[in-house]
Design a protein around this motif. Structure first.
Motif, PDB file in Angstrom:
ATOM      1  N   TYR A 366       0.825  -1.207   0.000  1.00 42.70           N
ATOM      2  CA  TYR A 366       0.000   0.000   0.000  1.00 42.70           C
ATOM      3  C   TYR A 366       0.863   1.263   0.000  1.00 42.70           C
ATOM      4  CZ  TYR A 366      -4.022  -2.977   0.922  1.00 42.70           C
ATOM      5  OH  TYR A 366      -5.005  -3.928   0.815  1.00 42.70           O
ATOM      6  N   GLN A 367       2.045   1.162   0.601  1.00 42.97           N
ATOM      7  CA  GLN A 367       2.928   2.317   0.683  1.00 42.97           C
ATOM      8  C   GLN A 367       3.841   2.376  -0.540  1.00 42.97           C
ATOM      9  OE1 GLN A 367       5.270   2.453   4.234  1.00 42.97           O
ATOM     10  NE2 GLN A 367       6.112   4.482   3.815  1.00 42.97           N
ATOM     11  N   ASP A 368       3.693   3.431  -1.311  1.00 42.36           N
ATOM     12  CA  ASP A 368       4.553   3.691  -2.476  1.00 42.36           C
ATOM     13  C   ASP A 368       4.562   2.534  -3.490  1.00 42.36           C
ATOM     14  OD1 ASP A 368       6.157   5.215  -4.033  1.00 42.36           O
ATOM     15  OD2 ASP A 368       7.923   5.160  -2.729  1.00 42.36           O
ATOM     16  N   PRO A 369       3.383   2.126  -3.997  1.00 46.99           N
ATOM     17  CA  PRO A 369       3.349   1.006  -4.955  1.00 46.99           C
ATOM     18  C   PRO A 369       4.065   1.310  -6.269  1.00 46.99           C
ATOM     19  CG  PRO A 369       1.218   2.103  -4.842  1.00 46.99           C
ATOM     20  CD  PRO A 369       2.051   2.685  -3.747  1.00 46.99           C
ATOM     21  N   SER A 370       4.064   2.578  -6.693  1.00 45.87           N
ATOM     22  CA  SER A 370       4.698   2.944  -7.975  1.00 45.87           C
ATOM     23  C   SER A 370       6.180   2.600  -7.979  1.00 45.87           C
ATOM     24  CB  SER A 370       4.511   4.440  -8.248  1.00 45.87           C
ATOM     25  OG  SER A 370       3.142   4.764  -8.372  1.00 45.87           O
ATOM     26  N   LYS A 371       6.801   2.735  -6.821  1.00 48.16           N
ATOM     27  CA  LYS A 371       8.221   2.434  -6.678  1.00 48.16           C
ATOM     28  C   LYS A 371       8.510   0.967  -6.996  1.00 48.16           C
ATOM     29  CE  LYS A 371      11.688   2.729  -2.977  1.00 48.16           C
ATOM     30  NZ  LYS A 371      11.907   3.173  -1.578  1.00 48.16           N
ATOM     31  N   TYR A 372       7.596   0.097  -6.583  1.00 46.29           N
ATOM     32  CA  TYR A 372       7.769  -1.339  -6.811  1.00 46.29           C
ATOM     33  C   TYR A 372       7.451  -1.710  -8.254  1.00 46.29           C
ATOM     34  CZ  TYR A 372       8.433  -2.099  -1.821  1.00 46.29           C
ATOM     35  OH  TYR A 372       8.941  -2.089  -0.551  1.00 46.29           O
ATOM     36  N   ILE A 373       6.496  -1.007  -8.856  1.00 43.87           N
ATOM     37  CA  ILE A 373       6.164  -1.250 -10.261  1.00 43.87           C
ATOM     38  C   ILE A 373       7.377  -0.971 -11.143  1.00 43.87           C
ATOM     39  CG2 ILE A 373       4.804  -0.402 -12.221  1.00 43.87           C
ATOM     40  CD1 ILE A 373       2.469  -0.012 -10.274  1.00 43.87           C
ATOM     41  N   ILE A 374       8.029   0.176 -10.920  1.00 41.64           N
ATOM     42  CA  ILE A 374       9.203   0.536 -11.705  1.00 41.64           C
ATOM     43  C   ILE A 374      10.348  -0.440 -11.453  1.00 41.64           C
ATOM     44  CG2 ILE A 374      10.973   2.304 -12.059  1.00 41.64           C
ATOM     45  CD1 ILE A 374       8.309   2.910 -13.388  1.00 41.64           C
ATOM     46  N   LEU A 375      10.509  -0.865 -10.188  1.00 39.33           N
ATOM     47  CA  LEU A 375      11.548  -1.847  -9.864  1.00 39.33           C
ATOM     48  C   LEU A 375      11.342  -3.120 -10.679  1.00 39.33           C
ATOM     49  CD1 LEU A 375      13.921  -2.898  -8.137  1.00 39.33           C
ATOM     50  CD2 LEU A 375      12.221  -3.611  -6.425  1.00 39.33           C
ATOM     51  N   ALA A 376      10.097  -3.604 -10.728  1.00 41.21           N
ATOM     52  CA  ALA A 376       9.801  -4.829 -11.472  1.00 41.21           C
ATOM     53  C   ALA A 376      10.016  -4.629 -12.971  1.00 41.21           C
ATOM     54  CB  ALA A 376       8.366  -5.274 -11.201  1.00 41.21           C
ATOM     55  N   PHE A 377       9.613  -3.477 -13.486  1.00 41.24           N
ATOM     56  CA  PHE A 377       9.732  -3.229 -14.924  1.00 41.24           C
ATOM     57  C   PHE A 377      11.195  -3.151 -15.355  1.00 41.24           C
ATOM     58  CE2 PHE A 377      10.014  -0.047 -18.414  1.00 41.24           C
ATOM     59  CZ  PHE A 377       9.487  -0.853 -19.412  1.00 41.24           C
ATOM     60  N   ILE A 378      12.005  -2.403 -14.610  1.00 43.18           N
ATOM     61  CA  ILE A 378      13.408  -2.266 -14.972  1.00 43.18           C
ATOM     62  C   ILE A 378      14.151  -3.580 -14.759  1.00 43.18           C
ATOM     63  CG2 ILE A 378      15.543  -1.013 -14.504  1.00 43.18           C
ATOM     64  CD1 ILE A 378      13.427   0.599 -15.965  1.00 43.18           C
ATOM     65  N   SER A 379      13.735  -4.357 -13.764  1.00 41.83           N
ATOM     66  CA  SER A 379      14.352  -5.671 -13.557  1.00 41.83           C
ATOM     67  C   SER A 379      14.033  -6.597 -14.726  1.00 41.83           C
ATOM     68  CB  SER A 379      13.858  -6.287 -12.245  1.00 41.83           C
ATOM     69  OG  SER A 379      14.250  -5.491 -11.145  1.00 41.83           O
TER      70      SER A 379
END
Length: 429
Positions: A366-379
């Motif tokens: 719930y906290q800062d989901p966009s950060k995890y989306i970008i992490l997954a995409f760049i990975s």
């Protein structure tokens, strides 16, 4: 955990098929069928899942977008806009290093499958009169072609990520831009670190300024055989030629990134305008419309979307997300490692995003989901860049015939640096 085990086995089967040169699109469709059967889904429900994946609005929109991007690229090739862009840029830039990296960077503006093969002959031509080793040429051709992929909104991976996460394209462009710059910086470091300027690059400069008799004789023989060199000489104003050639791409990027235009409708309108402005006749338009259909690419997107739908129907997405959430593995590590591993296995960004994002979306904190989306995409991008199955890597290797170990060593070291940058940026933001 049973769902995770089943899906892992299915992914293993897909990887084995890929090593046997089985098309990824059909491997995904076969994996979707096996998934339905292994989870005990009735056959009529499996067929329904296939149909829903095939006929969903997201699938239709993605297929149309990829087709229109291919059409856009073919229009630019048909009118020599890409060739003029490259040749005029060569006249504008005198620095040998910049000229070498410019070929794959410019050709990378358009997301052709296996597009490294387009820039390879241009790079070979530029480096013909010096002694740059095949491994370094291979690395330059492969790595610099992909500097745009993390953030350019006409690549299939970023488009699919936008659709699956319901985030606008300009969000991905904005957030992924620093990673694209990191890819560029890493490429510059490995391409020219310890490169002996006197031996590798100065020789070409001398050849350009003082051509020897053999080169002069070859140039004289061009009188009866028009070539790219002859075409280059015809460019009187390289700056205006370059700007005119790149204008359609700039218009597309401005409309999509800054004016937030829908990519599908933007491509439709831009292609129509190009047909009119560049004065295509009806027959050439028909040929371009037909030649822009790449069945394998379109089936790949369909396969990805059907695989995604089967993950949902079987309940595998929820079960795997639940299992991983309650494991002892940190969430950030899951978002980093899962796309990375699948990317290495598939070598295709869109397939990696399509396989992993339905699972990861269910796990977003719930906290800062966009950060995890970008992490997954760049990975995902990192995974495909170091994947031995990446088509651009394979085609580059076949063209330049480098020593595989030395060439892949460049790629692997670059991937390690990029991975470190990804994690550092994740923790600092």
């Amino acid at each position: 955990m049973i769902a995770l085990l089943k899906v892992s086995i299915i992914l293993g089967i897909i990887v084995v098929l890929l090593t046997k040169n089985f098309p990824l699109a059909w491997a995904l469709l076969g994996g979707s069928l096996i998934m339905g059967i292994s989870f005990g889904i009735p056959f009529n429900m499996i067929l329904k899942g296939f149909w829903e994946g095939l006929s969903s609005l997201d699938t239709i929109k993605l297929v149309l977008i990829l087709y229109l991007i291919a059409l856009f690229e073919n229009i630019l090739r048909e009118k020599d806009l890409l060739k003029n862009m490259v040749l005029s840029f060569k006249k504008l830039i005198n620095d040998i290093r910049l000229r070498l990296i410019s070929m794959p960077i410019i050709m990378g503006l358009l997301p052709s499958v296996g597009g490294a093969l387009f820039s390879a002959p241009l790079l070979e031509e530029l480096s013909k009169e010096n002694n740059i080793d095949p491994e370094r040429k291979s690395y330059i051709n492969y790595w610099f072609r992909h500097v745009w992929e993390p953030f350019l909104p006409i690549y299939p991976g970023i488009i699919l990520a936008s659709v699956l996460t319901e985030r606008p394209l300009n969000f991905f462009v904005r957030e992924a831009l620093p990673y694209g710059l990191a890819v560029l910086a890493i490429g510059l470091f490995f391409a020219f670190y310890r490169a002996n300027s006197n031996q590798e690059y100065r020789q070409e400069k001398e050849n350009l300024e003082n051509p020897n008799e053999e080169i002069t004789e070859n140039l004289e023989n061009l009188e009866e055989t028009p070539t790219e060199e002859r075409k280059e000489e015809e460019i009187k104003n390289p700056l205006s030629t370059f700007l005119i050639s790149i204008l359609p791409i700039l218009v597309l990027l401005i409309l999509v990134i800054f004016l937030h235009s829908d990519l599908l409708y933007t491509l439709i309108g831009l292609n129509i305008v190009l047909f009119l402005v560049l004065k295509f006749d009806i027959n050439r338009i028909k040929n371009l419309l037909l030649n822009s259909i790449n069945i394998q690419n379109l089936i790949l997107i369909v396969g990805v979307m059907i695989f995604k739908r089967m993950l949902e129907i079987t309940g595998a997405v929820s079960d795997i997300a639940y299992s991983l959430n309650y494991s002892f593995i940190p969430t950030y590590l899951i978002f980093f490692a899962l796309p990375l591993i699948i990317g290495i296995f598939t070598g295709v960004t869109s397939a990696t995003v399509g396989i992993t994002f339905p699972i990861l979306i269910k796990m977003l904190p719930y906290q800062d989901p966009s950060k995890y989306i970008i992490l997954a995409f760049i990975s995902s991008f990192l995974g495909i860049m170091v994947s031995p199955l990446h088509l651009c890597l394979i085609l580059t290797k076949e063209y330049f015939k480098p020593d595989w170990k030395s060439f892949y060593n460049y790629v692997l070291k670059s991937g390690v640096l990029l991975g470190i940058f990804i994690l550092i940026k994740f923790f600092l933001t």
